[in-house]
Design a protein around this motif. Structure first.
Motif, PDB file in Angstrom:
ATOM      1  N   ARG A 292       0.841  -1.200   0.000  1.00  0.00           N
ATOM      2  CA  ARG A 292       0.000   0.000   0.000  1.00  0.00           C
ATOM      3  C   ARG A 292       0.877   1.250   0.000  1.00  0.00           C
ATOM      4  O   ARG A 292       0.640   2.195  -0.745  1.00  0.00           O
ATOM      5  CB  ARG A 292      -0.922   0.002   1.224  1.00  0.00           C
TER       6      ARG A 292
ATOM      7  N   GLU B 197       2.347   1.813  -3.368  1.00  0.00           N
ATOM      8  CA  GLU B 197       1.380   2.451  -4.268  1.00  0.00           C
ATOM      9  C   GLU B 197       1.234   3.937  -3.941  1.00  0.00           C
ATOM     10  O   GLU B 197       1.097   4.775  -4.832  1.00  0.00           O
ATOM     11  CB  GLU B 197       0.017   1.753  -4.151  1.00  0.00           C
TER      12      GLU B 197
ATOM     13  N   ASN C 108       1.677   7.021  -6.409  1.00  0.00           N
ATOM     14  CA  ASN C 108       0.633   8.037  -6.564  1.00  0.00           C
ATOM     15  C   ASN C 108       1.188   9.439  -6.362  1.00  0.00           C
ATOM     16  O   ASN C 108       0.890  10.371  -7.122  1.00  0.00           O
ATOM     17  CB  ASN C 108      -0.508   7.789  -5.572  1.00  0.00           C
TER      18      ASN C 108
ATOM     19  N   ASP D 294      -9.214   0.537  -4.982  1.00  0.00           N
ATOM     20  CA  ASP D 294      -8.946   1.886  -4.475  1.00  0.00           C
ATOM     21  C   ASP D 294     -10.178   2.484  -3.806  1.00  0.00           C
ATOM     22  O   ASP D 294     -10.079   3.084  -2.736  1.00  0.00           O
ATOM     23  CB  ASP D 294      -8.517   2.800  -5.629  1.00  0.00           C
TER      24      ASP D 294
ATOM     25  N   PHE E 280     -12.572   5.506   0.543  1.00  0.00           N
ATOM     26  CA  PHE E 280     -11.206   5.150   0.162  1.00  0.00           C
ATOM     27  C   PHE E 280     -10.386   4.901   1.427  1.00  0.00           C
ATOM     28  O   PHE E 280     -10.705   5.442   2.494  1.00  0.00           O
ATOM     29  CB  PHE E 280     -10.574   6.246  -0.701  1.00  0.00           C
TER      30      PHE E 280
ATOM     31  N   MET F 174      -4.418   5.934   2.175  1.00  0.00           N
ATOM     32  CA  MET F 174      -4.110   6.019   0.754  1.00  0.00           C
ATOM     33  C   MET F 174      -3.861   7.458   0.320  1.00  0.00           C
ATOM     34  O   MET F 174      -4.589   8.372   0.724  1.00  0.00           O
ATOM     35  CB  MET F 174      -5.245   5.431  -0.089  1.00  0.00           C
TER      36      MET F 174
END
Length: 335
Positions: free
Chosen positions: A75, A78, A82, A144, A273, A277
């Motif tokens: 995570r 990612e 991002n 997501d 979400f 994140m």
């Protein structure tokens, strides 16, 4: 230890310990995954799975802890991607959404159509399922966004944003006896009913409404799909109870629709979400396209909130739109 090995490890766990299924999902070979798993276990100096012959039978206690930490690492990996993507102003990537059939069929098509026009280099994945299935996809970090109705207790790891509210309608063949009776729970309970599949936990505002009146309706058929419910209403299996936004102009040719907003409580559809994140700019734009209420300024405030209570307080004065069925005009409007 590599991210690829951790990805393989998680995929094995998420596919019932079936290495063949994991290999198929990851578009790689079974021997390749088995080899990387052995390398990982050798480096860690412990077994992550119990085995019987060449088959994996269960996850060891150490394996459970390492798999959970591996999910967190991926995570964060990612999140770094991002963040880097936004810093470089790249408008490409992937957006995966888990939702119900109702949202996928009746709410999202126009939103996705406009989103794809604006972000042609973003690949979309749409997973459909029940609230429990969506929660599983969220908990295993496979999506997501989650978009569902109610059932927020299944999603403690998400920041949840209400999108709109809706009520139910009653569907029956034209000239059905229910169209000639005063519409209330007593009259509705006197007919066999066709409606959505109930939650595995038994939680249902539909059931609770009848129980409060001491009624026990006969539900003869359930489905996830409103289109399937309509089909079985048409063949005379029972009276349908569906979400108001699933009513279409073509339905009025052979079905009578009745407003049931006074019979059942209003419910809320939301998008959520993961709290940890990092949202790409195209992700925040998707939320905005779904609900213009959530502009960049508001989303930034929501991201800074530490818990759901803070988010709820932040948006407490917002009047979210409602899908209402007009019996007079025989149509549904978002007001």
């Amino acid at each position: 230890m590599t991210l690829k090995q951790l990805r393989y490890l998680i995929c094995i766990a998420d596919n019932g310990l079936n290495i063949s299924s994991a290999a198929e999902k990851l578009f790689t070979s079974q021997p390749g995954i088995s080899k990387q798993l052995k390398y990982l276990e050798a480096e860690l100096g412990m077994q992550l799975f119990k085995r019987k012959g060449k088959s994996l039978t269960s996850i060891t206690s150490a394996g459970f802890e390492i798999i959970e930490r591996a999910r967190n690492i991926l995570r964060e990996s990612e999140n770094i991607k991002n963040l880097a993507g936004d810093l470089s102003d790249e408008e490409e990537g992937k957006l995966s959404i888990a939702t119900t059939h109702t949202q996928a069929r009746y709410i999202l098509p126009d939103v996705i159509k406009n989103f794809v026009k604006k972000y042609p280099k973003v690949d979309l994945e749409l997973h459909q399922g029940t609230s429990e299935q969506i929660a599983e996809l969220v908990n295993t970090h496979q999506v997501d966004f989650a978009m569902a109705t109610g059932a927020t207790k299944y999603f403690p790891s998400l920041k949840i944003l209400p999108i709109f509210n809706w009520n139910r309608i009653i569907l029956a063949p034209k000239n059905h006896p229910i169209t000639k009776l005063p519409l209330n729970l007593d009259s509705l309970a006197s007919f066999p009913l066709v409606t959505y599949i109930f939650s595995l936990t038994g939680d249902s505002s539909f059931k609770e409404s009848f129980q409060k009146k001491g009624l026990n309706p006969r539900v003869v058929f359930t489905a996830r799909d409103a289109d399937i419910i309509k089909t079985y209403v048409r063949i005379g299996m029972g009276v349908g109870v569906v979400a108001s936004m699933t009513f279409e102009i073509g339905d009025s040719k052979d079905l009578a629709a009745l407003d049931a907003s006074d019979l059942f409580p209003e419910v809320t559809t939301w998008i959520g979400f993961p709290k940890d994140m990092v949202l790409r700019s195209y992700m925040t734009k998707f939320i905005n396209m779904l609900s213009p209420i959530y502009n960049k300024h508001l989303i930034k405030k929501i991201i800074s909130c530490d818990d759901q209570i803070s988010i709820d307080n932040l948006i407490s004065k917002i009047d979210f739109p409602v899908y209402r069925f007009s019996s007079k005009e025989n149509r549904v409007d978002l007001v």
